[in-house]
Design a protein around this motif. Structure first.
Motif, mmCIF file in Angstrom:
data_model
loop_
_atom_site.group_PDB
_atom_site.id
_atom_site.type_symbol
_atom_site.label_atom_id
_atom_site.label_comp_id
_atom_site.label_asym_id
_atom_site.label_seq_id
_atom_site.Cartn_x
_atom_site.Cartn_y
_atom_site.Cartn_z
ATOM 1 N N LEU A 240 0.827 -1.207 0.000
ATOM 2 C CA LEU A 240 0.000 0.000 0.000
ATOM 3 C C LEU A 240 0.860 1.256 0.000
ATOM 4 O O LEU A 240 0.606 2.197 -0.774
ATOM 5 N N ILE A 241 1.898 1.274 0.846
ATOM 6 C CA ILE A 241 2.806 2.430 0.883
ATOM 7 C C ILE A 241 3.519 2.579 -0.454
ATOM 8 O O ILE A 241 3.683 3.693 -0.970
ATOM 9 N N THR A 243 2.443 1.673 -3.403
ATOM 10 C CA THR A 243 1.494 2.181 -4.400
ATOM 11 C C THR A 243 1.300 3.683 -4.254
ATOM 12 O O THR A 243 1.252 4.418 -5.254
ATOM 13 N N LEU A 244 1.197 4.160 -3.017
ATOM 14 C CA LEU A 244 1.009 5.596 -2.777
ATOM 15 C C LEU A 244 2.203 6.403 -3.270
ATOM 16 O O LEU A 244 2.041 7.496 -3.822
ATOM 17 N N ILE A 245 3.406 5.857 -3.088
ATOM 18 C CA ILE A 245 4.603 6.561 -3.554
ATOM 19 C C ILE A 245 4.760 6.417 -5.065
ATOM 20 O O ILE A 245 5.218 7.341 -5.755
ATOM 21 N N ILE A 247 2.481 6.285 -7.379
ATOM 22 C CA ILE A 247 1.547 7.096 -8.179
ATOM 23 C C ILE A 247 2.196 8.392 -8.659
ATOM 24 O O ILE A 247 2.196 8.679 -9.862
ATOM 25 N N LYS A 256 7.533 0.381 -10.165
ATOM 26 C CA LYS A 256 6.978 -0.017 -8.862
ATOM 27 C C LYS A 256 7.966 -0.882 -8.098
ATOM 28 O O LYS A 256 8.029 -0.823 -6.862
#
Length: 399
Positions: A240-241, A243-245, A247, A256
């Motif tokens: 999750l962290i 993915t947030l970074i 984006i 990724k």
């Protein structure tokens, strides 16, 4: 006020319960990650750290730090606004690596050999990695490029020195000059050591005992954080962290996988640097820059080790962590700027069109083509800024 106390009391307990729950739910994965942390400790940290920790303890106990500190005191006062014995901690740290610098600085403060403000200035730049880890483990072992290790090592120390210059006015404290001359101070130091009536073998035994205990603590932190990172990964929190970074960074073409590797390094730098080096889709300049940041910042595992020593004194751990963030930023920036010295060809691979938009532009290409002119100008500006800071500080102290 009551809510803050409630949160501060229950938050650590909830985190620990969450990790324990993860270990119960994923026992096999936890054991494998603990073995990986144990491998890092036994194969990398013990051989590289134990001799240096024992040697550093002996240097302090034999009063060699005090004598050399008296000799270099005028220079270190001018540059970092710390005493000579404090600056010697920086030298020991650059050779031995984490967490020796923070440990020695904390001991100087715990024994009231330096003030609180000087201790805060000292830990801001004396907590560094060592050449064996940067050149041997990271550059040669992971990046398969020993020349890159020398560049990263230089940038790591330049970043540390830059942070020390930023913190030199912290507390607005002006150190007093020794009352007696150099010879008298050295004789007094020798006399105080002889009066302690502790022979070399007693001090050597104490140094070995302290060094082994320190490494046992370091090993515990490495193993625990390896398990913590694995548990967070299994609960998809790391994903999750990432993915947030990813984006915002995806617009620059950062993959990724590289984001995931960088996040892992924020927990444990050895694992993170290894994952970053293994990402084949990223150019070496970007991977080296991120690895330099991680080594300078040191990661949560090493931060916890250093804060374990610092928290036993009145040194502000929050300011220390912020100084390590600045260290990482400076080290990454210097690595990015100095990388053309290592490569004369194009530094960026075409793994993303959006990445090329960021790097294949006029400014970047101009820098690559004319870096032999631009880089010396940058160095001159850096030196001029340092001299300006020193001049202003010295003029303020005379008023």
């Amino acid at each position: 006020m009551k809510e803050n106390k409630f949160i501060s009391f229950f938050t650590p307990g909830c985190i620990v319960l969450f990790i324990v729950l993860g270990v119960i739910l994923f026992p096999n994965e936890s054991i494998l990650s603990a073995k990986e942390g144990l491998r890092i400790w036994t194969q990398i940290l013990i051989p590289s750290l134990l001799p240096f920790i024992i040697g550093a303890n002996l240097i302090v106990d034999l009063k060699i730090v005090d004598i050399i500190g008296l000799i270099i005191n005028p220079i270190t006062k001018l540059i970092f606004n710390v005493s000579g014995k404090s600056a010697l901690v920086f030298v020991i740290s650059t050779v031995s690596g984490y967490p020796v610098g923070a440990k020695l600085a904390s001991e100087l403060r715990a024994t009231n050999q330096i003030s609180n403000y000087e201790a805060q200035r000292l830990v801001s730049f004396c907590s560094t990695s060592g050449p064996l880890f940067i050149i041997g483990a990271v550059a040669t072992g992971m990046f398969q490029n020993s020349n890159l290790g020398y560049l990263m090592l230089l940038c790591h120390y330049l970043g540390s020195i830059s942070v020390g210059l930023l913190y030199r006015n912290y507390g607005k404290e002006i150190l007093s000059n020794p009352n007696q001359n150099l010879k008298s101070n050295i004789l007094n130091t020798i006399d105080s050591h002889l009066l302690s009536n502790k022979g070399f073998f007693v001090l050597f035994g104490n140094a070995v005992y302290s060094g082994v205990n320190t490494l046992l603590m370091v090993g515990g932190f490495v193993i625990i954080f390896s398990v913590v990172f694995k548990i967070l990964s299994l609960f998809n929190i790391i994903s999750l962290i990432t993915t947030l970074i990813y984006i915002p960074l995806s617009f620059l073409g950062v993959s990724k996988d590289l984001c995931f590797a960088f996040i892992s390094g924020l927990f444990e730098i050895t694992i993170g640097c290894n994952k970053i080096a293994s990402v084949t889709s990223a150019p070496e300049i970007l991977k080296a820059t991120l690895a330099s940041f991680l080594i300078g910042f040191s990661g949560l595992s090493i931060l916890a080790q250093c804060c374990n020593f610092i928290a036993k004194t009145d040194i502000n751990t929050g300011l220390y962590i912020f100084s390590k963030f600045l260290h990482g930023m400076f080290a990454g920036l210097f690595t990015f700027l100095f990388y053309p010295l290592l490569k004369s060809t194009s530094l960026v691979s075409n793994f993303s069109n959006l990445y090329n938009v960021f790097y294949d532009n006029f400014l970047w290409n101009y820098y690559i083509t004319h870096f032999k002119l631009i880089l010396p100008i940058f160095i001159i500006i850096y030196i001029f800024t340092v001299l300006l800071v020193l001049e202003r500080t010295s003029s303020n102290s005379k008023k």
